[in-house]
Design an enzyme around this catalytic site. Sequence first.
Site: not given
Lengths: 510, 510
Positions: A182, A239-240, A244, A261, A298
Amino acid sequence: MQTAVETAKVWIDGEWRESDAEGVFEPVNPSTGEKLGREFPVSRWSDCDRALTAAVDAAYQLEQTPAERIAGFLETYATELEAHAEAIVVAAYEETALPVSPRLKDVELPRTTNQLRQAAAAARHGAWRRVTIDRERNIRSCHAPIGPVVVFGPNNFPFAFNGVSGGDFAAAIAAGNPVIAKAHPLHAFTSQLMAEAATRALKGSGLPAATVQMIYKVNHETGERLVSDERIGAVGFTGSKAAGLKLKHAADEAGKPIYLEMSSLNPVVFLPAGLKENAEKWARELADSCTAGSGQFCTRPNLAFLIAGDATERFLRELAAAFDGREPHPLLSSSTREQLHESIEALKSAGAAVVTGGRNLPGNGHRYASTLLRVAGKTFLSAPHELQREAFGNEVMAVVAADDQELLDALGRLEGNLTGCVYSAASGADDAAYARLAPLLRRRVGRLLNDKMPTGVAVSPAMNHGGPYPATGHPGFTAVGIPASIARFTVLHCYDNVREERLPAFVRDV
Amino acid sequence: MQTAVETAKVWIDGEWRESDAEGVFEPVNPSTGEKLGREFPVSRWSDCDRALTAAVDAAYQLEQTPAERIAGFLETYATELEAHAEAIVVAAYEETALPVSPRLKDVELPRTTNQLRQAAAAARHGAWRRVTIDRERNIRSCHAPIGPVVVFGPNNFPFAFNGVSGGDFAAAIAAGNPVIAKAHPLHAFTSQLMAEAATRALKGSGLPAATVQMIYKVNHETGERLVSDERIGAVGFTGSKAAGLKLKHAADEAGKPIYLEMSSLNPVVFLPAGLKENAEKWARELADSCTAGSGQFCTRPNLAFLIAGDATERFLRELAAAFDGREPHPLLSSSTREQLHESIEALKSAGAAVVTGGRNLPGNGHRYASTLLRVAGKTFLSAPHELQREAFGNEVMAVVAADDQELLDALGRLEGNLTGCVYSAASGADDAAYARLAPLLRRRVGRLLNDKMPTGVAVSPAMNHGGPYPATGHPGFTAVGIPASIARFTVLHCYDNVREERLPAFVRDV
């Protein structure tokens, strides 16, 4: 008058096809705020469904495919990316405004092709299988591919964490799993160019055509349906935290492993004896780490812990000056900037004071003033959850503890992080303090550092890009570092009394 | 007139204490249906809370404890269990009605002490840490203890899977984690005796007093609060799917790793060429596997797949005769029997026919007639989910497929299982069929067997007692087999540029 733009195609079951789209989106150049003149589809469930069916077949075929072919594909793909590096870097620059050099061209793309080649070597070597043979009882075990893996790439790495080229992709493919990528909508065209390179690499590789598939965007409901579909093996998500956790909930309810993550504040502790001598130097190091890529990593530090005193004041002055003296890069999108501002406002509401920054910068690009917040240790202890809201971007909050004990108490309230770091005196004058706080910090982070900023994640077999919840969804796994990262996309298989000729070659006696 | 019975104490923070109980329960002898004259507490949250606080301290102390001491404790504990074997076996027989021999005394208890000693060896050896050192970059990684582990033991193994002595316990302790054991109420006194042995072994071991703690029972709400408490590291659960899924939901929402072993139908496929020659022999083997311990094993076959024909009819006649000709052991409790009957009724409603059994047996013990159900492949395909309801006990359902293709279709609808097995002709006459079905079965089971019943789980490093959901909560881990089972109770730790003298010994250069 507008020119008609053709909507990009999705890559499903070996073909670039028109999406069964429920809508389209048009990427924007973050440096100018202007549309890039391209259009990408938002896929309906039917696109996912078709990809899933093709992926299941591909997974069975991949099980019968020699590892050498998988390795060959990964290497050819790396070479294809290098051959088309210029176009890919231009696309990524247009879509992300991340610097071409040093970054997209000479750091991130080489890192990405290096990861693909390391994954190829790991596929060939096979250590990820962890073969265990009990000859006496004729029981044999090994790790095996988990099945179709859906990879959600993040906004901040157009190459190295991209669903169709990054670390999760490389790890999943190395274990023999097909990937449904994606792409992140913020670098859709970059993803398309990379997927086209993968398409070329797949031809003649001897791998199934649906080994790699890609869609650009789905709505939340479709995403949740995708990660809980019985045909998938696992999910990789970067991602966020908000996105998530929604996917985690859906995957958990369906019993599907999901590796996430999600968020990390990456606390850095500056101990007092060392700070006296190094206040200005350490402040500049922190400023570098917080502002590189406008803090869109991150592992960018969002929290600095210090003990009140003159050296701390010097440190904070230098840090504020460094922030004020640098022109920030544009953020990846207007919503990235809005979210950064919202987080800073929330931190202020929870008791943090603005030392510098805290506002949008003028101009068309999505730039935000590098921001230093400050809060007393006592205040942090009174609202530890609210004051651990991630601010994704060029921001750091200094937590100034009254004394050693308050510092320890504050570290004891840390939530899970990818990294945690301690700067201390070279003389050993901070060693007693280190000995007290290191066990607290150790438990709350995946990677513990000394005297070094956490940004910059080496692709080393010893790396851990993971950590306790909510930094990730499981503290036993890493997203970076081969072969360890491959373990996420495997299952444990055991063969008990299975006849010799029916065993896979890698668990036979010879 | 009743004699006043003292309620048993819980073991928290190094002391046997009166529980803050919200009620009591009185165990029953399954052979007679009579109460055993003992009383155990149902703990309120305050018991759990106290245990959690003590466990956090113990976890920090254990990190500083040499592995040799952990190994020493496990070995002393094994020796203590052997020294008190007679009383422990008597207690377990009274509480479970499982045979003393062969089973409790000469199989399960030796297996349990063997597991403890294997765990001791693994703690001493340290391979579970998977140390990886990148000297060039000075990055080092290793696995480390995850923190306090809550272990929920099942009803069917009073020793080998007991929360205070079994495989999850041994694995968690070997990695240096304190354990909070939730004993199973169906063998509360057995658990008390084992915990007393652990108490003696802990004295003088040099381990923290709260390394092991035990409570007997909590209500559902308290159990869910326990597995989602921020102080725990992980959970090990063996038990029913209904209870497991509730705990999984709570732990998942809190981001806590939970390892569950929940349900498994353990399909066995009998291929036609082999069946012609071996119908009676294979039927007796299946009968043995289904009736041993009255089928109260996670690996007892609940599903047999066959292709219609004369040999299948002979096989089923022999199987029914074997079931009818054996006196079943009592089941573990009246509710075990009720649940078995409910499952069989549900399978009947979904289309299965009773060949023999399907009813309670008279007498005081909780005995149930060994039950053979039969269903056509076509019917199975019409209700594959309903017809994969686990019947925990002495039951098996034969799925009789019309032909090869129907068999393949049925296997393709299997849910996740711990084991799957294929019996086939020694001559090779079934090999073509095997080649077609093995990939389907392989994907749906943790352990693939040939020509051997799945009951009997060897404690081998190559064992996998795990499998795809809903057999377990994660297909990458095993509950049996040391050191692999230890991985569940570890996190990944990385040290990046950490000064030499601050590194744990096991990641230093020397």
